[in-house]
Structures are given as structure tokens and as C-alpha cells.
Design a protein around this motif. Structure first.
Motif, short mmCIF file in Angstrom:
data_model
loop_
_atom_site.label_atom_id
_atom_site.label_comp_id
_atom_site.label_asym_id
_atom_site.label_seq_id
_atom_site.Cartn_x
_atom_site.Cartn_y
_atom_site.Cartn_z
N UNK A 324 -14.64 -11.86 -27.17
CA UNK A 324 -14.66 -10.48 -27.65
C UNK A 324 -16.04 -9.88 -27.46
N UNK A 325 -16.24 -8.65 -27.93
CA UNK A 325 -17.50 -7.95 -27.69
C UNK A 325 -18.68 -8.60 -28.42
N UNK A 326 -18.38 -9.46 -29.39
CA UNK A 326 -19.44 -10.17 -30.11
C UNK A 326 -19.71 -11.55 -29.51
N UNK A 327 -19.05 -11.83 -28.39
CA UNK A 327 -19.25 -13.11 -27.73
C UNK A 327 -18.50 -14.25 -28.40
N UNK A 328 -17.54 -13.92 -29.26
CA UNK A 328 -16.74 -14.95 -29.92
C UNK A 328 -15.56 -15.33 -29.04
N UNK A 329 -15.32 -16.62 -28.92
CA UNK A 329 -14.23 -17.09 -28.07
C UNK A 329 -12.89 -16.81 -28.74
N UNK A 330 -12.01 -16.12 -28.04
CA UNK A 330 -10.71 -15.74 -28.59
C UNK A 330 -9.58 -16.27 -27.71
N UNK A 331 -9.87 -17.26 -26.90
CA UNK A 331 -8.89 -17.76 -25.94
C UNK A 331 -8.23 -19.05 -26.34
N UNK A 332 -8.12 -19.33 -27.65
CA UNK A 332 -7.54 -20.59 -28.09
C UNK A 332 -6.06 -20.69 -27.78
N UNK A 333 -5.37 -19.56 -27.75
CA UNK A 333 -3.95 -19.55 -27.45
C UNK A 333 -3.75 -19.51 -25.95
N UNK A 334 -3.88 -20.67 -25.32
CA UNK A 334 -3.76 -20.75 -23.85
C UNK A 334 -2.31 -20.64 -23.42
N UNK A 335 -2.13 -19.94 -22.30
CA UNK A 335 -0.77 -19.81 -21.77
C UNK A 335 -0.79 -20.10 -20.28
N UNK A 336 0.30 -20.70 -19.81
CA UNK A 336 0.39 -21.04 -18.39
C UNK A 336 0.38 -19.78 -17.54
#
Length: 336
Positions: A324-336
Motif C-alpha cells: 500500500x502507499x505506506x509500504x505495508x505488504x498487502x499481498x498475503x492473499x495470493x491467487x493463481x
């Protein structure tokens, strides 16, 4: 090529670039149509030739000299320039070192079909600096770009590392990730080597986009040099060992999985390509550690003792920017 740590889509695109070109069409009974196609092709070749990454290299070297003492690397004696097997494409290698930089190197490829720049700066193990990485591939129709300050340590679990090097750079990252949007699916293995300010993008070739890329390269490299200038040498042996292993892990991944291998193989042959990857582009594999690729990435090991050639074992990736804009990782919900 830097990539370095790149997606399978990048590898596919580069492979398509270097498919054997058909001979130029000759004028026959359908001469007007054929001549039009020939002129269009020649125009595309001229467009590629008009774009050069030499100004990127000149800027980086001159800017480095403003911050530190730049000395030739011993690698420069062996790796200078060469002509590809097509006798038209030229490869140019430059390598240097400084009191804080173990290896500062560039490889440029200039030919009718493409222009390439692979530029990187690897800190000495006494410094936990990120690795500067700029990988640019240009054809008549497309540019594929990765520009980043690759984190030496994980920025998700190591909050202190993120705060130390990236929090202040988030506005810079936001500026250019809006101008150069996310380039599509990136494998989850690759994402581990990127920072919250990474520019991973694809765009149609144009002078305006090339100017934006040059501006991004200049600002990112200036930011990295400022971090380098402020960096304090680690004196704790355990921390130095940690830095060393982190860089060795990065080099081992890049040398094995870099999609530029296919490009180099087509240009200069398999033997020279492997040598260039291991001993120049990612020099340090044999000097910085003894662990092998499967020591670091055992999931790629095959029963017969070889390494799985797939670029993604997990099989999941990121279609959109996972920070996100704060550099926090928001990609934990990975999808094929």
C-alpha cells in the motif's frame, strides 16, 4: 540480467524478442504491399536504435564519483566488450568498486532488435545497504523494466530494516509507480527480493516514457548513493555474516533463475552466457559463501539431483502491486 528475480512473463517476452527474424521482403508482383511492410520494419529498427542507455551509465558513474572514490574492478580486465554471434549486436561491460561498494557494474546490449541495460551496485558485507538494481529491455514495441533498491533483509519481518531504508523513500516510490504502473503478474518467489518502492512495469516504446524512466533511474540512484554515503560500517561479526549470507542468497537466485540467461545464450552461446552470469553479473557466488542454490531453495530440488527449471514452484503471483502507499505488504492473499 538483472533482473533480475523476474517473472515468467518477462522471460517469455525476452524469448519472443530474439526469435530468428525473417529475411527482408523482396519486391515482386505484389510490390507495393511488400515495400510498405519493409519500410515499416526498417522504421521499427530505427526506433530501437535511436534509444540508448549510455546516458544512464554516464550519469551513474559521474554521480558516483561525486560521492566516493571510484576504482576499476579486477573484473574489468576480463570483461570488457564483445560482439554477439550475429556479428551486429554489441555487449559492453564496465565494473568498479569503492570503499563501501563491493561491485558496481553495468552491462549494455545494443543491436537492431533491442537495447538492454543491466546495472547494479552490491555493497560490501560490512554494510547492510540494499542492492541497487536497474534492468531495462527495449524493443521496437515494448519496454520491460525493473528498477529497485533490492532489500538485503526481509522488509516484512524486519520492520527495523524497512524503517531504516525505505520509509523516507516512499514518496519517491509513489511518484514513479503512478507514472510507471505495475507491469502484471509477478511470481511470489520473485517478490521476496523486491522492496515497497520497486518499479516493475511494461510500456510501449516512446520518447516520453523513456524520459520518465531516465528521470526515475536518476532519482532512485541518487537516493541510493545518499544511503550509501550515510551508511555506517557494521563491526558485529554476526551481523556481517548475516549481510554476507543475504547477498550470497540473492546472487545465487539471480544467477540460476535470471530470465536474461535465454537472451545471452542466443547472443553469445551457452558457455559464455553462464560465465557472464555467474562470474560478472552476479560475481561473488564463489567468494561470498559455499551454499548452493538448493541449500537456499530446497523446494527446487529434483530427485535426480538437478534443479527444477520452473520460475515458480509455488505457482502463485501478484497481478497488482502488493504494497500500500505506506509500504505495508498487502499481498498475503495470493491467487493463481
Amino acid at each position: 540480467m538483472d533482473c533480475c528475480s523476474f517473472s515468467s512473463s518477462l522471460s517469455l517476452s525476452l524469448s519472443l524478442m530474439l526469435k530468428p527474424r525473417p529475411p527482408l521482403m523482396t519486391i515482386n508482383y505484389n510490390g507495393n504491399s511488400q515495400w510498405s511492410k519493409r519500410k515499416k520494419k526498417m522504421h521499427c529498427l530505427l526506433q530501437v536504435s535511436a534509444i540508448s542507455y549510455q546516458n544512464f551509465i554516464h550519469f551513474a558513474l559521474n554521480e558516483t564519483k561525486r560521492h566516493t572514490l571510484l576504482l576499476p574492478s579486477p573484473l574489468q580486465e576480463k570483461y570488457g566488450s564483445m560482439i554477439a554471434m550475429d556479428e551486429q549486436t554489441r555487449l559492453e561491460m564496465l565494473s568498479f568498486e569503492t570503499p563501501k561498494i563491493r561491485l558496481l557494474r553495468s552491462m549494455s546490449i545494443e543491436g537492431e532488435a533491442m537495447q538492454v541495460l543491466d546495472f547494479a551496485a552490491f555493497p560490501k558485507p560490512e554494510f547492510d545497504l540494499p542492492i541497487f538494481c536497474g534492468n531495462f529491455f527495449t524493443t521496437a514495441n515494448m519496454n520491460i523494466v525493473v528498477l529497485d533498491l533490492n532489500p538485503l533483509h526481509d522488509v516484512t519481518s524486519r520492520r527495523d530494516y524497512k524503517e531504516k531504508y525505505y520509509d523516507r523513500l516512499l514518496p519517491l516510490g509513489l511518484k514513479y509507480t503512478e507514472l510507471l504502473p505495475w507491469g502484471g503478474k509477478l511470481t511470489s518467489e520473485s517478490i521476496k527480493f523486491f522492496s515497497p518502492i520497486v518499479i516493475w512495469t511494461k510500456f510501449s516504446s516512446s520518447n516520453s516514457k523513456h524520459e520518465v524512466l531516465y528521470s526515475a533511474f536518476m532519482e532512485y540512484y541518487k537516493a541510493w548513493l545518499e544511503l550509501m554515503e550515510q551508511a555506517v560500517e557494521d563491526t558485529d561479526p554476526s551481523q556481517i555474516t548475516c549481510n554476507l549470507e543475504a547477498q550470497h542468497r540473492y546472487l545465487t537466485w539471480r544467477a540460476e533463475k535470471d530470465p536474461g540467461h535465454g537472451v545471452l545464450k542466443r547472443l553469445i552461446g551457452e558457455k559464455l552466457a553462464k560465465d557472464l552470469l555467474r562470474n560478472f553479473l552476479f560475481s561473488g557466488i564463489d567468494e561470498l559463501g559455499s551454499k548452493t542454490f538448493v541449500d537456499y531453495f530446497p523446494e527446487y530440488s529434483i530427485e535426480d539431483g538437478t534443479i527444477n527449471e520452473k520460475r515458480s514452484i509455488i505457482g502463485k503471483g501478484f497481478e497488482n502491486r502488493p504494497w500500500d502507499k505506506n509500504g505495508e505488504f498487502i499481498g498475503n492473499d495470493l491467487r493463481n
